[in-house]
Motif scaffolding. Structure first.
Motif, PDB file in Angstrom:
ATOM      1  N   GLY A  51       0.791  -1.219   0.000  1.00 34.43           N
ATOM      2  CA  GLY A  51       0.000   0.000   0.000  1.00 34.43           C
ATOM      3  C   GLY A  51       0.829   1.277   0.000  1.00 34.43           C
ATOM      4  N   ALA A  52       2.105   1.168  -0.335  1.00 36.41           N
ATOM      5  CA  ALA A  52       3.033   2.284  -0.539  1.00 36.41           C
ATOM      6  C   ALA A  52       4.375   1.630  -0.883  1.00 36.41           C
ATOM      7  CB  ALA A  52       3.180   3.139   0.721  1.00 36.41           C
ATOM      8  N   SER A  53       5.055   1.994  -1.973  1.00 42.65           N
ATOM      9  CA  SER A  53       4.792   3.111  -2.874  1.00 42.65           C
ATOM     10  C   SER A  53       3.625   2.782  -3.808  1.00 42.65           C
ATOM     11  CB  SER A  53       6.011   3.387  -3.729  1.00 42.65           C
ATOM     12  OG  SER A  53       7.150   3.633  -2.945  1.00 42.65           O
ATOM     13  N   GLY A  54       2.461   3.014  -3.346  1.00 43.59           N
ATOM     14  CA  GLY A  54       1.304   2.580  -4.098  1.00 43.59           C
ATOM     15  C   GLY A  54       1.136   1.073  -4.025  1.00 43.59           C
ATOM     16  N   ASP A  55       0.158   0.608  -4.783  1.00 44.44           N
ATOM     17  CA  ASP A  55      -0.090  -0.835  -4.893  1.00 44.44           C
ATOM     18  C   ASP A  55       0.750  -1.374  -6.044  1.00 44.44           C
ATOM     19  OD1 ASP A  55      -1.975  -1.298  -2.809  1.00 44.44           O
ATOM     20  OD2 ASP A  55      -3.509  -0.305  -3.999  1.00 44.44           O
ATOM     21  N   LEU A  56       2.046  -1.506  -5.800  1.00 44.78           N
ATOM     22  CA  LEU A  56       3.001  -1.785  -6.876  1.00 44.78           C
ATOM     23  C   LEU A  56       2.739  -3.094  -7.601  1.00 44.78           C
ATOM     24  CD1 LEU A  56       6.259  -0.634  -5.017  1.00 44.78           C
ATOM     25  CD2 LEU A  56       5.024   0.596  -6.812  1.00 44.78           C
ATOM     26  N   ALA A  57       2.668  -4.191  -6.852  1.00 46.10           N
ATOM     27  CA  ALA A  57       2.528  -5.502  -7.504  1.00 46.10           C
ATOM     28  C   ALA A  57       1.203  -5.631  -8.254  1.00 46.10           C
ATOM     29  CB  ALA A  57       2.702  -6.618  -6.474  1.00 46.10           C
ATOM     30  N   PRO A  58       0.058  -5.322  -7.642  1.00 43.56           N
ATOM     31  CA  PRO A  58      -1.191  -5.456  -8.396  1.00 43.56           C
ATOM     32  C   PRO A  58      -1.220  -4.607  -9.664  1.00 43.56           C
ATOM     33  CG  PRO A  58      -1.660  -5.196  -6.057  1.00 43.56           C
ATOM     34  CD  PRO A  58      -0.200  -4.918  -6.246  1.00 43.56           C
TER      35      PRO A  58
END
Length: 496
Positions: A143-150
């Motif tokens: 949930g930080a740095s954003g939702d990178l994997a999804p």
């Protein structure tokens, strides 16, 4: 045809709800949206031409932010970023959730602070409109740095890699694009980062959570009204003056709805006729349900703010204003989802207590024990209460706030994260459990009011009785109840 115009400024949950409810709905980008996209892209190209040091454009990522990348490798950098970040695990998000993720991400790009090309925006728009839905594992985001994997699992399909759902089948992206005559996208400088630095997975799941929770919380009131009548509940507790004297708008609303649902009933009582006061699970419906309605107000505000937010990094404002910041941090949505979890769990909690009152012979007045047609020989609704108790107990573990947890990552460069996607997923699970608990209460209440005399029901709840009696039969003998719960749960759902 329903057209959803994306401006980056005014997207609402109701618009998303309408889009999902129309299979022919499409998104479009306004002329102003394209103008802003092209203007920010020109700034990125100037940065590259002039050799400026800007995070994610001419440098590596995370701890590698100080590593300069040559012009010759700047494009390959983006592809490497996406491939390396595709490490999600677990079952996939629903197709609706991923569709909303793509709409929200495109809406962010339209704001003109991300520096992407119009080609990327058009490719994403085409995926949305053709319903090419990437397969996105739901676990693996901090949930930080954003939702990178999804988000990486979405971005890689734009490149023609990975898997997508198309026309009800899971297929290789390359095969679908070949059939449709779509050319895979070669991500340019900054575009990989612009696709994955964001909060769209937690926000999209949050939007679906909100739509379902709002619908179910409304349904919980008329279900409670059926139970109220089955137990010959006292209507004085819903008197307008009581709730106005406290002042909570949502409590006043819940009491008003209860009065409307119970008006004209011949099964309700006044204080002192049968008993002086009802138990809290009946008497305090406006206070408890109203408090849960209050969570919806907060959650909606935060979701709709984030739906229209620039949550990329770095953000481009002008030639001289390209700033690295932290708008990708999901804390606002993480806290909102944790609050929604509590609100939904409490609806299930109080529903289960009403279930207990319906089946317990010491509490249900003159109703049969467990509504059994032959006490002792048939168990009736006994184990239905067990199932509800199990679900509310599970909710108590899921309701633990995800937003208070953090594990440092990227060698402590990213040393505080939101866990907002975990919160959104757990909120979804709690809402699913809430729906099943309400389905159990409804199943038992339908039989209980039939035993008391359905002809004595208030007109509004009689309508609900007739509608849902078509879904689940009277408990006249022991049977496999799981199908009844499933059918009622499906009938109660906002998204069929």
């Amino acid at each position: 045809m329903t057209v959803l115009e994306l401006t980056g400024e005014d997207l609402t949950i109701e618009m998303i709800k309408d889009f999902l409810g129309n299979s022919d709905a499409v998104v479009e980008i306004t002329e102003e949206g394209y103008r802003k996209i092209n203007a920010s892209r020109k700034i990125v190209e100037n940065i590259i031409r002039e050799g400026k040091t800007i995070y994610g454009i001419t440098t590596g990522f995370g701890l590698f932010c100080d590593v300069l990348i040559s012009k010759e490798k700047a494009i390959d950098l983006q592809a490497n970023l996406i491939r390396s970040h595709c490490c999600g695990v677990g079952r996939p998000f629903s197709e609706d959730a991923v569709l909303v993720m793509m709409i929200l991400r495109l809406n962010t790009l339209v704001k003109g602070h991300s520096g992407v090309t119009a080609d990327l925006a058009d490719q994403l728009k085409m995926y949305i409109n053709e319903r090419i839905i990437p397969k996105v594992p739901e676990q693996g985001s901090l949930g930080a740095s954003g939702d990178l994997a999804p988000l990486a699992h979405i971005a890689i399909t734009l490149m023609g890699e990975g898997e997508v759902y198309y026309e009800g089948e899971l297929r290789q992206t390359a095969d679908v694009l070949e059939v449709l005559g779509i050319t895979p996208l070669a991500l340019r400088e900054k575009e990989g980062l612009a696709m994955i630095n964001g909060t769209q997975p937690m926000t999209a799941q949050g939007v679906l959570n909100y739509i379902e929770a709002e619908h179910l919380m409304e349904a919980s009131l008329w279900i409670a009204a059926l139970t109220h009548q089955a137990l010959n509940g006292i209507t004085d507790a819903y008197n307008e003056k009581i709730h106005a004297s406290r002042g909570y708008t949502a409590q006043i609303y819940a009491a008003e709805r209860m009065r409307e649902y119970l008006e004209g009933s011949r099964l309700t009582t006044r204080q002192g006729e049968v008993r002086v006061q009802d138990a809290y699970s009946i008497r305090c419906i406006p206070q408890v349900h109203g408090a849960s309605f209050q969570t919806l107000e907060y959650v909606k505000d935060k979701l709709e703010t984030e739906m229209n937010a620039a949550n990329d990094n770095p953000l481009i404002f002008s030639e001289d204003e390209v700033f690295s910041g932290g708008n990708f941090h999901g804390q606002p949505i993480a806290i909102a989802m944790d609050l929604l979890k509590i609100g939904a769990a409490e609806i299930a909690n109080i529903s289960e207590r009403r279930i207990e009152r319906l089946v317990n012979p010491a509490l249900n007045g003159d109703l049969p024990a467990f509504l059994s047609p032959e006490e002792g020989f048939q168990s009736g609704a006994m184990i239905l209460q067990y199932a509800a108790a199990s679900l509310v107990s599970e909710n108590k573990t899921l309701a633990h706030p995800a937003s208070v947890d953090s594990i440092p990552s990227s060698a402590n460069q990213e040393d505080h994260v939101s866990m907002g996607t975990i919160g959104a997923r757990h909120a979804r699970d709690i809402i699913d459990n809430m729906r099943n608990v309400l389905a159990i209460e409804l199943l038992i209440a339908l039989t209980a009011v039939e035993l008391k005399g359905k002809e004595k029901l208030s007109p509004k709840t009689r309508e609900k009785f007739e509608e849902y009696r078509l879904v689940a039969d009277f408990i006249e003998k022991d049977r496999v109840f799981s199908m009844d719960i499933e059918n009622l749960s499906l009938a109660l759902s906002a998204v069929k």
